[in-house]
Write a protein that holds these residues in place. Structure first.
Motif, mmCIF file in Angstrom:
data_model
loop_
_atom_site.group_PDB
_atom_site.id
_atom_site.type_symbol
_atom_site.label_atom_id
_atom_site.label_comp_id
_atom_site.label_asym_id
_atom_site.label_seq_id
_atom_site.Cartn_x
_atom_site.Cartn_y
_atom_site.Cartn_z
ATOM 1 N N PRO A 1 32.444 47.304 41.950
ATOM 2 C CA PRO A 1 32.432 45.866 41.707
ATOM 3 C C PRO A 1 33.777 45.187 41.935
ATOM 4 C CG PRO A 1 31.196 47.000 40.001
ATOM 5 C CD PRO A 1 31.898 48.061 40.812
ATOM 6 N N GLN A 2 34.875 45.860 41.555
ATOM 7 C CA GLN A 2 36.177 45.209 41.713
ATOM 8 C C GLN A 2 36.560 45.059 43.180
ATOM 9 O OE1 GLN A 2 39.148 47.132 39.275
ATOM 10 N NE2 GLN A 2 38.280 46.333 37.369
ATOM 11 N N THR A 3 36.251 46.049 43.963
ATOM 12 C CA THR A 3 36.502 45.933 45.399
ATOM 13 C C THR A 3 35.673 44.791 45.981
ATOM 14 O OG1 THR A 3 37.010 48.281 45.621
ATOM 15 C CG2 THR A 3 36.321 47.113 47.615
ATOM 16 N N LEU A 4 34.433 44.711 45.552
ATOM 17 C CA LEU A 4 33.562 43.627 46.006
ATOM 18 C C LEU A 4 34.158 42.276 45.630
ATOM 19 C CD1 LEU A 4 30.686 42.980 47.222
ATOM 20 C CD2 LEU A 4 29.902 42.873 44.834
ATOM 21 N N ALA A 5 34.624 42.166 44.392
ATOM 22 C CA ALA A 5 35.181 40.897 43.925
ATOM 23 C C ALA A 5 36.471 40.549 44.656
ATOM 24 C CB ALA A 5 35.436 40.966 42.426
ATOM 25 N N TYR A 6 37.275 41.550 44.953
ATOM 26 C CA TYR A 6 38.524 41.289 45.671
ATOM 27 C C TYR A 6 38.234 40.774 47.077
ATOM 28 C CZ TYR A 6 43.183 41.935 47.639
ATOM 29 O OH TYR A 6 44.390 41.718 48.247
ATOM 30 N N ASN A 7 37.231 41.346 47.703
ATOM 31 C CA ASN A 7 36.930 40.974 49.088
ATOM 32 C C ASN A 7 36.166 39.647 49.190
ATOM 33 O OD1 ASN A 7 38.143 43.252 50.243
ATOM 34 N ND2 ASN A 7 36.295 44.488 49.974
ATOM 35 N N LEU A 8 35.370 39.340 48.162
ATOM 36 C CA LEU A 8 34.499 38.165 48.247
ATOM 37 C C LEU A 8 34.895 37.005 47.346
ATOM 38 C CD1 LEU A 8 30.929 39.771 48.225
ATOM 39 C CD2 LEU A 8 32.245 39.003 50.193
ATOM 40 N N THR A 9 35.691 37.223 46.338
ATOM 41 C CA THR A 9 35.984 36.373 45.172
ATOM 42 C C THR A 9 35.057 36.792 44.034
ATOM 43 O OG1 THR A 9 34.462 34.519 45.442
ATOM 44 C CG2 THR A 9 36.570 34.394 46.652
ATOM 45 N N VAL A 10 35.535 36.571 42.815
ATOM 46 C CA VAL A 10 34.780 36.986 41.631
ATOM 47 C C VAL A 10 33.420 36.301 41.536
ATOM 48 C CG1 VAL A 10 34.746 36.943 39.100
ATOM 49 C CG2 VAL A 10 36.797 37.716 40.304
ATOM 50 N N PRO A 11 33.311 34.966 41.691
ATOM 51 C CA PRO A 11 31.978 34.350 41.565
ATOM 52 C C PRO A 11 30.963 34.907 42.548
ATOM 53 C CG PRO A 11 33.701 32.680 41.472
ATOM 54 C CD PRO A 11 34.366 33.950 41.875
ATOM 55 N N TYR A 12 31.377 35.131 43.791
ATOM 56 C CA TYR A 12 30.446 35.677 44.776
ATOM 57 C C TYR A 12 30.001 37.083 44.383
ATOM 58 C CZ TYR A 12 31.380 31.969 48.238
ATOM 59 O OH TYR A 12 31.464 30.775 48.905
ATOM 60 N N ALA A 13 30.928 37.891 43.884
ATOM 61 C CA ALA A 13 30.590 39.254 43.478
ATOM 62 C C ALA A 13 29.649 39.249 42.278
ATOM 63 C CB ALA A 13 31.859 40.033 43.151
#
Length: 397
Positions: free
Chosen positions: A313-325
């Motif tokens: 999840p953190q990698t996802l949030a870093y790449n997309l922004t937290v709201p998108y993740a």
């Protein structure tokens, strides 16, 4: 007509409103609509609307004499926005509208004329609970169509015949469902039937108006049951034909996940739940509803969700922004709580540090930065010592 008094609330005593009352005259004005309704329900008041017997030119002149700035936001329909000093440098805006009566309507727009009596103005409003007027000084409520009783029983009822009121403005179909989702406990059979029979008229409305009502509905705490009813009665398929029963269930699951994880519901995320997970579909819906660029981007991102998104999840949030993740995880039925308070770290390496290592400024520096950053993210954001080691490995390679 039932009468009562607006219960104690802070907003009628605000400094800016006192000046407006002095300028217009208490007997020439009434607080109306959401502020009155929400105060009676004990809910927070966000917008304050004022109805007045004074014509717009008189409102402007009186406000100017009192030092109140005005903006003719809807002057063709008798609406002036008063911008008031509310103490401590704060500003308060109030929409002041001359009381009106409808002369003609075509389902999309109305031709109006100024009225003489408060009841005339009340008669052109949509629902009884929105036609409650409060005197600005005595706070006595004037109720011409049984709105107080309907508010007590949580019944959303049209003023007059539902079919006639919908024929005047087709958007009232969506407004009915939004108000039903927010305030309703008892269904109005006449309104439900009229909305179903006249659902096709929604096709003639501007896309912006439809999108605004749809998103305001989806932003409510729990619109799931109402959305299901809209689907079953053939209303939702008119404005969102991409939706099927599977997507209605997905919306219910999403709302449940948001509630259990104490994550605020988001209307774009919920709209994504009502659509198949296809970027092409998301793009098409965003274009049809004329969503903003930011809304379109978020809807498309949510449509691109994959089961593998939940692996890190953190990698996802870093790449997309937290709201998108968070959107993707919740739509996948995953736990997004760890991201709710997570702040993505800032990549500390700068291009100048690579140039200092002997790499010529240019595209190669950008390529090395990207390579190091990808490895840093893959290793879950290690400290600067590890970044130095990664950089050394990349330069050596």
């Amino acid at each position: 007509m039932l009468s009562t008094t607006l219960p104690g609330a802070d907003w009628p005593r605000r400094e800016g409103l006192k000046l407006l009352i002095q300028a217009l005259g208490a007997d020439n004005m009434r607080w109306v609509g959401g502020a009155v309704r929400d105060t009676l329900l004990g809910s927070e008041v966000h917008d304050i609307d004022c109805a007045t017997t004074l014509t717009p030119d008189v409102v402007i002149d009186r406000c100017a004499s009192a030092g109140i700035r005005t903006v003719p936001t809807g002057i063709d329909h008798g609406t002036i926005t008063a911008i008031l000093d509310d103490g401590g440098g704060a500003k308060l805006t109030v929409e002041v509208t001359t009381i009106r009566r409808d002369v003609s309507t075509d389902g999309r727009r109305a031709t109006v004329a100024f009225a003489k009596e408060w009841r005339e103005d009340a008669a052109r409003r949509d629902f009884t609970i929105n036609a409650l007027y409060a005197h600005p000084e005595t706070l006595e409520i004037e109720d011409y169509f049984g709105g107080l009783v309907d508010l007590k029983t949580r019944r959303v009822r049209f003023i007059g015949q539902a079919r006639e009121r919908i024929a005047e403005d087709h958007l009232r179909i969506l407004r009915y469902y939004r108000f039903q989702a927010r305030f309703g406990a008892e269904l109005d059979d006449e309104a439900e039937q009229a909305c179903a029979e006249l659902a096709g008229t929604l096709k003639g409305l501007s896309r912006e108006r439809v999108a605004d009502e749809l998103l305001r509905l989806l932003a409510l705490p729990d619109p799931g049951a109402t959305v299901l009813r809209m689907f079953e009665r053939g209303v939702l398929p008119v404005v969102l034909p991409e939706t099927c029963k599977v997507h209605i269930k997905a919306l219910h699951s999403l709302i449940k996940g948001e509630s259990e994880q104490a994550i605020a519901g988001d209307p774009i995320r919920r709209l994504a739940a009502l659509l198949p997970p296809s970027p092409d579909v998301a793009e098409g819906v965003a274009a049809r509803l004329r969503l903003s660029r930011a809304q379109r981007a978020r809807l498309v991102s949510a449509s691109e969700r994959l089961a593998s998104d939940a692996e890190n999840p953190q990698t996802l949030a870093y790449n997309l922004t937290v709201p998108y993740a968070v959107d993707r995880l919740l739509l996948l039925g995953e736990d997004a709580r760890e991201l709710a308070t997570w702040e993505p770290p800032r990549f500390p390496l700068k291009g100048g540090e690579i140039v200092a290592r002997g790499v010529a400024a240019g595209p190669e520096v950008a390529r090395i930065l990207q390579t190091v950053e990808r490895q840093w993210v893959a290793e879950s954001f290690p400290d600067e010592a590890r970044i130095e080691a990664i950089l050394a490995e990349v330069l050596a390679g």
